[in-house]
Design a protein around this motif. Sequence first.
Motif, mmCIF file in Angstrom:
data_model
loop_
_atom_site.group_PDB
_atom_site.id
_atom_site.type_symbol
_atom_site.label_atom_id
_atom_site.label_comp_id
_atom_site.label_asym_id
_atom_site.label_seq_id
_atom_site.Cartn_x
_atom_site.Cartn_y
_atom_site.Cartn_z
ATOM 1 N N ASP A 63 56.640 66.780 32.028
ATOM 2 C CA ASP A 63 56.480 65.684 31.067
ATOM 3 C C ASP A 63 55.377 66.103 30.099
ATOM 4 O O ASP A 63 54.197 66.098 30.463
ATOM 5 C CB ASP A 63 56.115 64.382 31.787
ATOM 6 C CG ASP A 63 55.913 63.220 30.823
ATOM 7 O OD1 ASP A 63 56.501 63.242 29.724
ATOM 8 O OD2 ASP A 63 55.165 62.290 31.178
ATOM 9 N N ASP B 288 48.766 66.332 37.140
ATOM 10 C CA ASP B 288 48.489 65.971 35.756
ATOM 11 C C ASP B 288 48.255 67.212 34.906
ATOM 12 O O ASP B 288 47.664 68.195 35.367
ATOM 13 C CB ASP B 288 47.230 65.097 35.664
ATOM 14 C CG ASP B 288 47.442 63.694 36.198
ATOM 15 O OD1 ASP B 288 48.594 63.220 36.203
ATOM 16 O OD2 ASP B 288 46.446 63.057 36.585
ATOM 17 N N GLU C 138 53.916 64.062 23.365
ATOM 18 C CA GLU C 138 54.778 64.028 22.189
ATOM 19 C C GLU C 138 54.088 64.682 21.003
ATOM 20 O O GLU C 138 52.858 64.620 20.871
ATOM 21 C CB GLU C 138 55.136 62.585 21.842
ATOM 22 C CG GLU C 138 56.023 61.915 22.863
ATOM 23 C CD GLU C 138 56.446 60.521 22.442
ATOM 24 O OE1 GLU C 138 56.360 60.200 21.237
ATOM 25 O OE2 GLU C 138 56.858 59.760 23.326
ATOM 26 N N GLU D 193 55.914 68.191 37.739
ATOM 27 C CA GLU D 193 56.402 67.818 39.061
ATOM 28 C C GLU D 193 57.027 69.037 39.718
ATOM 29 O O GLU D 193 57.803 69.766 39.095
ATOM 30 C CB GLU D 193 57.445 66.706 38.922
ATOM 31 C CG GLU D 193 57.945 66.169 40.232
ATOM 32 C CD GLU D 193 58.909 64.999 40.045
ATOM 33 O OE1 GLU D 193 59.746 64.824 40.939
ATOM 34 O OE2 GLU D 193 58.824 64.295 39.027
ATOM 35 N N GLY E 253 50.003 64.652 30.223
ATOM 36 C CA GLY E 253 51.354 64.854 30.722
ATOM 37 C C GLY E 253 51.303 65.159 32.206
ATOM 38 O O GLY E 253 50.253 64.992 32.836
ATOM 39 N N GLU E 254 52.441 65.607 32.758
ATOM 40 C CA GLU E 254 52.435 65.979 34.169
ATOM 41 C C GLU E 254 53.513 67.004 34.465
ATOM 42 O O GLU E 254 54.465 67.171 33.710
ATOM 43 C CB GLU E 254 52.572 64.765 35.082
ATOM 44 C CG GLU E 254 53.803 63.935 34.886
ATOM 45 C CD GLU E 254 53.803 62.667 35.718
ATOM 46 O OE1 GLU E 254 52.731 62.116 36.012
ATOM 47 O OE2 GLU E 254 54.910 62.231 36.078
ATOM 48 N N TYR F 110 60.261 69.464 37.022
ATOM 49 C CA TYR F 110 60.213 68.553 35.873
ATOM 50 C C TYR F 110 58.874 68.692 35.177
ATOM 51 O O TYR F 110 57.841 68.838 35.837
ATOM 52 C CB TYR F 110 60.406 67.104 36.337
ATOM 53 C CG TYR F 110 60.277 66.087 35.239
ATOM 54 C CD1 TYR F 110 61.278 65.930 34.283
ATOM 55 C CD2 TYR F 110 59.138 65.287 35.151
ATOM 56 C CE1 TYR F 110 61.151 64.996 33.266
ATOM 57 C CE2 TYR F 110 59.009 64.352 34.138
ATOM 58 C CZ TYR F 110 60.018 64.202 33.191
ATOM 59 O OH TYR F 110 59.889 63.290 32.186
ATOM 60 N N ASP G 45 61.664 72.094 29.158
ATOM 61 C CA ASP G 45 62.344 70.833 29.445
ATOM 62 C C ASP G 45 63.696 71.134 30.087
ATOM 63 O O ASP G 45 64.089 70.500 31.055
ATOM 64 C CB ASP G 45 62.544 70.069 28.136
ATOM 65 C CG ASP G 45 62.382 68.579 28.296
ATOM 66 O OD1 ASP G 45 61.913 68.145 29.365
ATOM 67 O OD2 ASP G 45 62.731 67.846 27.355
#
Length: 128
Positions: A43, A68, A46, A61, A58-59, A41, A85
């Motif tokens: 993140d 981070d 924006e 995973e 953001g990060e 994942y 994404d």
Amino acid sequence: MTSYPDDRQYSADHEWIAIDGDTARVGITAYAAEALGDVVYVDLPEVGTELTAGETCGEIESTKSVSDLVAPADGEVLSVNDAVDESPETVGSDPYEEGWLYTMRVGVVPEELMDAEAYGEFVQGQGA
């Protein structure tokens, strides 16, 4: 010692930035990708977000941990890589090309950023 693309600069947070004029593409290094393992994942910041060098934006995973994303320079997010994404594993399998994270309009670029040779020495100093 692993070689790193010499057309970009590197942060101590294991991110790269490829600056072209007043815009740049940003991603994580192969060293970071290897340390993370299988990315599941991402993140991303924006579009329109104002970034400050050294601050979390953001990060990522993985099956091992959550890390981070840290902005390598000041500026504004112009676009994000929607492909990561949908297929976050691309960040790990091709961190310098298809696995880039976002583009930004560059403001201030920190002097602490390293060229490929200095980053390689930095990573080697971390026991890689």
